[in-house]
Design a protein around this motif. Sequence first.
Motif, short mmCIF file in Angstrom:
data_model
loop_
_atom_site.label_atom_id
_atom_site.label_comp_id
_atom_site.label_asym_id
_atom_site.label_seq_id
_atom_site.Cartn_x
_atom_site.Cartn_y
_atom_site.Cartn_z
N LEU A 106 32.63 37.29 9.30
CA LEU A 106 32.59 38.11 8.35
C LEU A 106 33.05 39.66 9.03
N LEU A 107 32.44 39.90 10.11
CA LEU A 107 32.90 41.14 10.93
C LEU A 107 34.31 41.44 10.98
N GLU A 108 34.91 40.26 11.77
CA GLU A 108 35.99 40.52 12.38
C GLU A 108 37.09 40.52 11.16
N ILE A 109 36.67 39.89 10.06
CA ILE A 109 37.67 40.09 8.77
C ILE A 109 37.90 41.41 8.53
N LYS A 110 36.77 41.98 8.33
CA LYS A 110 36.69 43.49 7.96
C LYS A 110 37.37 44.45 9.02
N VAL A 111 37.19 44.14 10.25
CA VAL A 111 37.79 44.72 11.41
C VAL A 111 39.40 44.56 11.17
N ALA A 112 39.85 43.56 10.87
CA ALA A 112 41.36 43.15 10.83
C ALA A 112 41.80 44.01 9.76
N GLU A 113 41.24 44.36 8.76
CA GLU A 113 41.81 45.34 7.61
C GLU A 113 41.69 46.60 8.07
N LEU A 193 47.03 31.06 20.40
CA LEU A 193 48.07 32.19 20.73
C LEU A 193 49.07 32.55 19.69
N GLN A 194 49.36 31.38 18.99
CA GLN A 194 50.40 31.74 17.82
C GLN A 194 49.61 32.37 16.65
N GLU A 195 48.12 31.79 16.25
CA GLU A 195 47.57 32.58 15.40
C GLU A 195 47.25 34.10 15.64
N HIS A 196 47.11 34.48 17.06
CA HIS A 196 47.05 35.84 17.39
C HIS A 196 48.27 36.48 17.25
N ARG A 197 49.56 36.03 17.57
CA ARG A 197 50.52 36.76 17.18
C ARG A 197 50.90 36.84 15.74
N ASP A 198 50.45 36.00 14.98
CA ASP A 198 50.84 36.27 13.53
C ASP A 198 49.71 37.35 13.16
N ILE A 199 48.74 37.50 13.42
CA ILE A 199 47.73 38.55 13.35
C ILE A 199 48.10 39.89 13.79
N LYS A 204 50.72 45.04 12.65
CA LYS A 204 51.83 46.11 12.85
C LYS A 204 52.42 46.39 11.75
N ASN A 205 52.55 45.56 10.73
CA ASN A 205 53.21 45.60 9.38
C ASN A 205 52.36 46.38 8.31
N ARG A 206 51.04 46.63 8.85
CA ARG A 206 50.11 47.32 8.00
C ARG A 206 50.05 46.57 6.76
N ASP A 207 49.95 45.22 6.81
CA ASP A 207 49.78 44.28 5.87
C ASP A 207 48.12 43.72 5.72
N GLU A 208 47.52 44.42 5.16
CA GLU A 208 46.12 44.04 5.20
C GLU A 208 45.52 42.80 4.61
N LYS A 209 46.20 42.43 3.55
CA LYS A 209 45.95 41.18 2.86
C LYS A 209 46.13 40.01 3.64
N VAL A 210 47.29 40.16 4.08
CA VAL A 210 47.82 38.95 5.02
C VAL A 210 46.94 38.85 6.20
N CYS A 211 46.73 40.22 6.78
CA CYS A 211 45.97 40.05 8.06
C CYS A 211 44.60 39.42 7.82
N CYS A 212 43.93 39.82 6.64
CA CYS A 212 42.70 39.25 6.42
C CYS A 212 42.74 37.83 6.21
#
Length: 245
Positions: A106-113, A193-199, A204-212
């Motif tokens: 839960l914390l890291e999803i918000k962190v990503a946003e 590693l691939q999941e990390h790259r996508d995140i 980098k693209n400032r896409d909060e919805k996709v990142c979360c």
Amino acid sequence: MLFQSIRTMRVSDQIVSQIQCQIVEGKLTEGQRLPNETDLSKQFGVSRASVREALSVMESKGIVERHKNGGTFLCRFCLETILKAIDIPRKPDIEMFEDLYEARELLEIKVAELACRRADELDLMKIERTLCLMQESVDHNDSGIDSDILFHQCIAMATKNQVIAGMVRSLGTTMKEMRVRTLAYPGRLAKCLQEHRDIYLAIKNRDEKVCCSLMEQHFGEVAKIRAAMQLQRKNDPPRKKPEKV
């Protein structure tokens, strides 16, 4: 005063819970004297030792007080004490780990946003560098745990919130042993590693919805592996005890 018979393993916790329920419902009020241990044990249908343990727990929490001249009384502001307490019964280690995992997800999803909104160029370079380190782990067949921890930590630092960064670090290191095991699952490190790259690209693209969404999927993949590992352990034949010489 009516109490239910105790029929579960953690007897003292159940006693504490029932008394607290009576206080919250207003059936017990501050300053009120509780029945003695013998009477309580009869009402609960348990031993005096269990009642004594429950009363000790409540005394340590400031819910009851024991007078020298005899008798146990509800403390002043006992209701407020109950309402403001983080009062969760003790759990076995495996259940506590599940709580930690849920909190971290839960914390890291918000962190990503937040990282999408606040990451600067240095933050992006740091996150990208952790990808290089994980690639080296894949190439050299290393565990990858250090780069995994650094990846999530760098994202947390990108929030510019020191409290959040500290929480991520604490939860991440507490669960390090399990993270080592999941990363060692066949094919997991390269997939991670691939999941990390996508995140990283989403940040980098400032896409909060996709990142979360990607971060949620990232934890979902880990959950699948953990479930598979637990199933495998259940299906493993029991170890033979060494024969006595």
